[in-house]
Design an enzyme around this catalytic site. Structure first.
Site: not given
Length: 503
Positions: A179, A240-241, A260, A297
């Site tokens: 995606k 979201g994760g 992650e 990150c």
């Protein structure tokens, strides 16, 4: 040439509607909007291709990965131009990221050629063993099935369409459905063109790789809940994760979600090092904190120091070094807005004082620096949450005992750093077991924003840094996420998988 379409099973398909990109510079382009129907078609093609692709030799898959790298390099100038316009990232950064992307493809190719990742084992038969005979057992790792990958906003190449999740899944023998991230759809399409060209050149099935562009939340939900998808790779926000992780766990047959998510990557400045080279550490921190507008990150958002003159000198030096960094363009308007909201959230917390303030609006980010006592930090878990951008927080603790208390209070992290001199080794020895439980990578006298793609690298950690503390999304061990062990008991040699024969 950009088509603005989805790639599904080797075909470039339009959608019923389109969305406009939001580039940092230049004109917007229109791209097809993904739907659950596109996801279903891609997942069906991936499942249809799985048996044939999983049965390919390690040499074939290695050649596939290397050909993808070659195809990316062949499109390098266009990828850089489109990527820079979409994201605002400088040319040098994108060229470096492409080098990292092609480098990890080639590294994974070399790694699977060796075969060690298969973890092959054999227990020879012991027919005369008492009180019961032992059968012959051979074991190896096999691919799990089609894998879903979500492109990341902050790495349009290395953590996106042809990035580490895709490369490691293809290396393992798993078809991939990506995606694409709407922040850089043109870059995503160019990378997909490279993967598809490599696939076609080697005569692999079309369903080995698909790209679905854009789409709302329902598209992501459809991807992780499609019964043909057997595992998911994700790099993005905690909210979201976590939502996708929960969907994977709630499936009738749950699947692994390798997410992650978020990390503040704390640094602990031990007393001797702080006294001897606090100014140098402050300058290094400023560079790491503000690199790429803090959109990494591994951005080291928190520095922990023990109160005293050396801590005050460090704060002064950090203020000067961070303050010398100008405004930078962020990846999207939404990320810039979230950064400002995070700034306001930190500033409003009890006991927080401003060390450096600035002004930013629209899509730009300027750095901020705050300070808080160890007592106030320990009393407020919100101060340990990530702010995605160039914002730093200095936590000043009373003594070494409170430094250890702060270390123990952190949630899971991707990294934790110790700045130390030889005189600090006793304190470091006390902190290291604590931090080893908190982070996937411990760093001595460095900064975490450089993540080496190598055999020994771990880019993961306890939740919320990632959803699976036993995995890494960077380095060759990333391939192991998409494999599962299968034992074969008492099978004739000719029936065994080729990689198990002759042991």
């Amino acid at each position: 040439m950009l088509t603005g379409r989805h790639l599904i099973a080797g075909e470039w398909l339009a959608g019923e509607t389109t969305f406009a990109s939001a580039p940092a510079s230049g004109e917007a382009r229109h791209f097809a909007v993904g739907t659950p129907a596109h996801v279903g078609a891609a997942a069906a093609a991936a499942e249809a291709a799985f048996a044939a692709y999983a049965a390919t030799s390690r040499e074939t898959r290695a050649a596939f990965l290397e050909r993808i790298a070659d195809e990316l390099d062949a499109r390098g100038a266009e990828i850089t131009a489109v990527g820079s316009a979409e994201t605002g990232l400088p040319t040098a950064r994108l060229e470096g990221e492409r080098g990292r992307t092609t480098g990890q493809l080639r590294l994974f190719a070399a790694h699977i050629r060796k075969g060690e990742y298969l973890d092959r084992r054999r227990d020879v038969a012991l027919p005369d063993r008492q009180p019961a005979p032992r059968p012959e057992i051979r074991m190896m790792q096999l691919p799990v099935g089609p894998v879903a990958v979500f492109g990341a906003s902050n790495f349009p190449l290395a953590f996106s369409v042809a990035g580490g999740d895709t490369a490691s899944a293809l290396a393992a023998g798993c078809p991939v459905v990506v995606k694409g991230h709407s922040a850089h759809p043109g870059t995503s399409e160019l990378a997909a063109q490279a993967v598809d060209a490599a696939r076609a050149a080697l005569g692999l099935p079309g369903g080995v790789f698909s790209l679905v562009q854009g789409g709302n939340r329902k598209v992501g939900e459809a991807l992780v809940t499609d019964p043909r998808i057997r595992a998911v790779g994700f790099t993005g926000s905690l909210a979201g994760g976590r939502a996708l992780f929960d969907l994977c766990a709630a499936r009738p047959e749950p699947i692994p979600f390798f997410g992650e998510l978020g990390s503040v990557n704390p640094m602990f400045l031990l007393p001797a090092a702080l006294a001897a080279r606090g100014e140098a550490i402050a300058k290094g921190w400023a560079g790491s904190l503000t690199l790429g507008a803090g959109q990494f990150c591994t951005n080291p958002g928190i520095a922990v120091v023990i109160a005293g003159p050396a801590a005050e000198a460090f704060t002064t030096a950090a203020r000067a070094a961070v303050g010398a960094v100008g405004a930078q363009t962020m990846l999207t308007d939404g990320i810039a807005a979230a950064y400002r909201a995070g700034r306001d959230r930190v500033a409003a917390q009890r006991g927080v004082r401003e060390v450096l303030t600035s002004a930013c609006d629209l899509r730009t980010a300027t750095p901020y620096l705050f300070a808080v006592s160890g007592d106030d930090w320990l009393g407020n878990h919100a101060l340990g949450e990530e702010v995605f951008g160039p914002l730093g927080l200095i936590v000043t603790v009373r003594d070494a005992d409170q430094m250890a208390e702060v270390a123990a209070a952190f949630a899971g992290q991707l990294t934790a750093t110790l700045h130390l001199d030889p005189a600090d080794e006793a304190l470091a020895a006390l902190l290291m077991p604590v931090l080893a439980r908190k982070a996937g990578r411990l760093i001595a006298n460095g900064f975490p924003t450089g993540v080496e793609v190598s055999e020994a690298m771990v880019h993961g950690g306890p939740y919320p840094a990632s959803t699976n503390f036993g995995a890494t999304s960077v380095g060759t061990m990333a391939i192991r996420r998409w494999l599962r062990p299968v034992a074969f008991q008492n099978f004739a040699e000719g029936l065994l998988p080729p990689d198990l024969r002759g042991m």
